[in-house]
Write a protein that holds these residues in place. Structure first.
Motif, mmCIF file in Angstrom:
data_model
loop_
_atom_site.group_PDB
_atom_site.id
_atom_site.type_symbol
_atom_site.label_atom_id
_atom_site.label_comp_id
_atom_site.label_asym_id
_atom_site.label_seq_id
_atom_site.Cartn_x
_atom_site.Cartn_y
_atom_site.Cartn_z
ATOM 1 N N PHE A 151 0.834 -1.203 0.000
ATOM 2 C CA PHE A 151 0.000 0.000 0.000
ATOM 3 C C PHE A 151 0.867 1.250 0.000
ATOM 4 O O PHE A 151 0.639 2.174 -0.791
ATOM 5 C CB PHE A 151 -0.939 0.001 1.214
ATOM 6 C CG PHE A 151 -1.767 1.245 1.329
ATOM 7 C CD1 PHE A 151 -2.947 1.368 0.609
ATOM 8 C CD2 PHE A 151 -1.362 2.297 2.126
ATOM 9 C CE1 PHE A 151 -3.713 2.514 0.691
ATOM 10 C CE2 PHE A 151 -2.117 3.454 2.218
ATOM 11 C CZ PHE A 151 -3.293 3.558 1.499
ATOM 12 N N LEU A 152 1.849 1.313 0.887
ATOM 13 C CA LEU A 152 2.703 2.503 0.995
ATOM 14 C C LEU A 152 3.525 2.734 -0.271
ATOM 15 O O LEU A 152 3.643 3.874 -0.746
ATOM 16 C CB LEU A 152 3.613 2.399 2.213
ATOM 17 C CG LEU A 152 2.930 2.534 3.562
ATOM 18 C CD1 LEU A 152 3.927 2.285 4.696
ATOM 19 C CD2 LEU A 152 2.295 3.908 3.705
ATOM 20 N N LEU A 153 4.091 1.668 -0.821
ATOM 21 C CA LEU A 153 4.875 1.818 -2.052
ATOM 22 C C LEU A 153 4.003 2.270 -3.216
ATOM 23 O O LEU A 153 4.401 3.147 -3.988
ATOM 24 C CB LEU A 153 5.588 0.515 -2.390
ATOM 25 C CG LEU A 153 6.768 0.140 -1.508
ATOM 26 C CD1 LEU A 153 7.310 -1.233 -1.887
ATOM 27 C CD2 LEU A 153 7.856 1.184 -1.580
ATOM 28 N N VAL B 149 2.423 6.382 -6.956
ATOM 29 C CA VAL B 149 1.356 7.080 -7.676
ATOM 30 C C VAL B 149 1.374 8.566 -7.330
ATOM 31 O O VAL B 149 1.169 9.415 -8.204
ATOM 32 C CB VAL B 149 -0.015 6.442 -7.374
ATOM 33 C CG1 VAL B 149 -1.141 7.263 -7.960
ATOM 34 C CG2 VAL B 149 -0.057 5.029 -7.908
ATOM 35 N N LEU B 150 1.642 8.905 -6.072
ATOM 36 C CA LEU B 150 1.725 10.310 -5.669
ATOM 37 C C LEU B 150 2.848 11.023 -6.414
ATOM 38 O O LEU B 150 2.662 12.141 -6.920
ATOM 39 C CB LEU B 150 1.933 10.415 -4.160
ATOM 40 C CG LEU B 150 1.969 11.817 -3.579
ATOM 41 C CD1 LEU B 150 0.628 12.514 -3.759
ATOM 42 C CD2 LEU B 150 2.343 11.772 -2.112
ATOM 43 N N PHE B 151 3.995 10.380 -6.521
ATOM 44 C CA PHE B 151 5.118 10.969 -7.247
ATOM 45 C C PHE B 151 4.763 11.190 -8.719
ATOM 46 O O PHE B 151 4.990 12.273 -9.269
ATOM 47 C CB PHE B 151 6.353 10.072 -7.127
ATOM 48 C CG PHE B 151 7.508 10.528 -7.948
ATOM 49 C CD1 PHE B 151 8.266 11.627 -7.574
ATOM 50 C CD2 PHE B 151 7.840 9.876 -9.130
ATOM 51 C CE1 PHE B 151 9.333 12.062 -8.347
ATOM 52 C CE2 PHE B 151 8.896 10.293 -9.909
ATOM 53 C CZ PHE B 151 9.639 11.388 -9.508
ATOM 54 N N PHE C 215 -5.434 1.958 -2.437
ATOM 55 C CA PHE C 215 -6.462 1.186 -1.748
ATOM 56 C C PHE C 215 -7.010 0.085 -2.652
ATOM 57 O O PHE C 215 -7.138 -1.071 -2.237
ATOM 58 C CB PHE C 215 -7.582 2.117 -1.283
ATOM 59 C CG PHE C 215 -8.736 1.420 -0.630
ATOM 60 C CD1 PHE C 215 -8.622 0.924 0.647
ATOM 61 C CD2 PHE C 215 -9.936 1.263 -1.311
ATOM 62 C CE1 PHE C 215 -9.674 0.272 1.255
ATOM 63 C CE2 PHE C 215 -11.001 0.617 -0.713
ATOM 64 C CZ PHE C 215 -10.865 0.114 0.571
ATOM 65 N N ILE C 216 -7.320 0.423 -3.884
ATOM 66 C CA ILE C 216 -7.876 -0.550 -4.822
ATOM 67 C C ILE C 216 -6.855 -1.652 -5.126
ATOM 68 O O ILE C 216 -7.198 -2.836 -5.171
ATOM 69 C CB ILE C 216 -8.364 0.151 -6.104
ATOM 70 C CG1 ILE C 216 -9.583 1.019 -5.778
ATOM 71 C CG2 ILE C 216 -8.702 -0.860 -7.189
ATOM 72 C CD1 ILE C 216 -10.010 1.942 -6.889
#
Length: 117
Positions: free
Chosen positions: A7-9, A14-16, A71-72
């Motif tokens: 989840f964190l990775l 995706v945020l980057f 999340f998905i």
């Protein structure tokens, strides 16, 4: 533990990508070429871009979109079969996105950053 790491990775990746390709370009563009998420919030929840901080809105959108995708992916990763994972993703993507942007729209409504109709 592996699910949390995944989840964190996924979230950070995706945020980057979202920050580099969507947010930076949206800040440089003129006001007519807004990201689809901003147009959705303006049309559906009547968010007034004159009252709302556009840079802050882009940051909120990038965080929400990154969370949605992570999340998905995390939920779909529970299944063993690729076909089941695909069905989970297809079944979750629209409700999760609409629900998360409903929360964002309500946030802007509570802050009073909507158009006076």
């Amino acid at each position: 533990m592996q699910e949390i790491i995944l989840f964190l990775l996924c979230f950070l990746f995706v945020l980057f990508v979202y920050e580099v390709f969507i947010v930076n370009k949206a800040k440089k563009r003129n006001s007519k070429k807004r990201p689809m998420e901003v147009r959705y919030l303006v049309n559906r929840y009547k968010v007034d871009l004159k009252k709302a901080n556009y840079s802050q809105m882009l940051q909120i959108i990038s965080l929400v979109s990154s969370f949605d995708i992570a999340f998905i992916v995390s939920i779909a990763n529970i299944a063993d079969s690729y076909m089941i994972q695909l069905l989970i993703v297809l079944g979750l993507i629209l409700p999760v996105i609409l629900l998360s942007y409903h929360f964002v729209g309500n946030f802007y409504k509570k802050k009073g950053m909507i158009k006076d109709v």
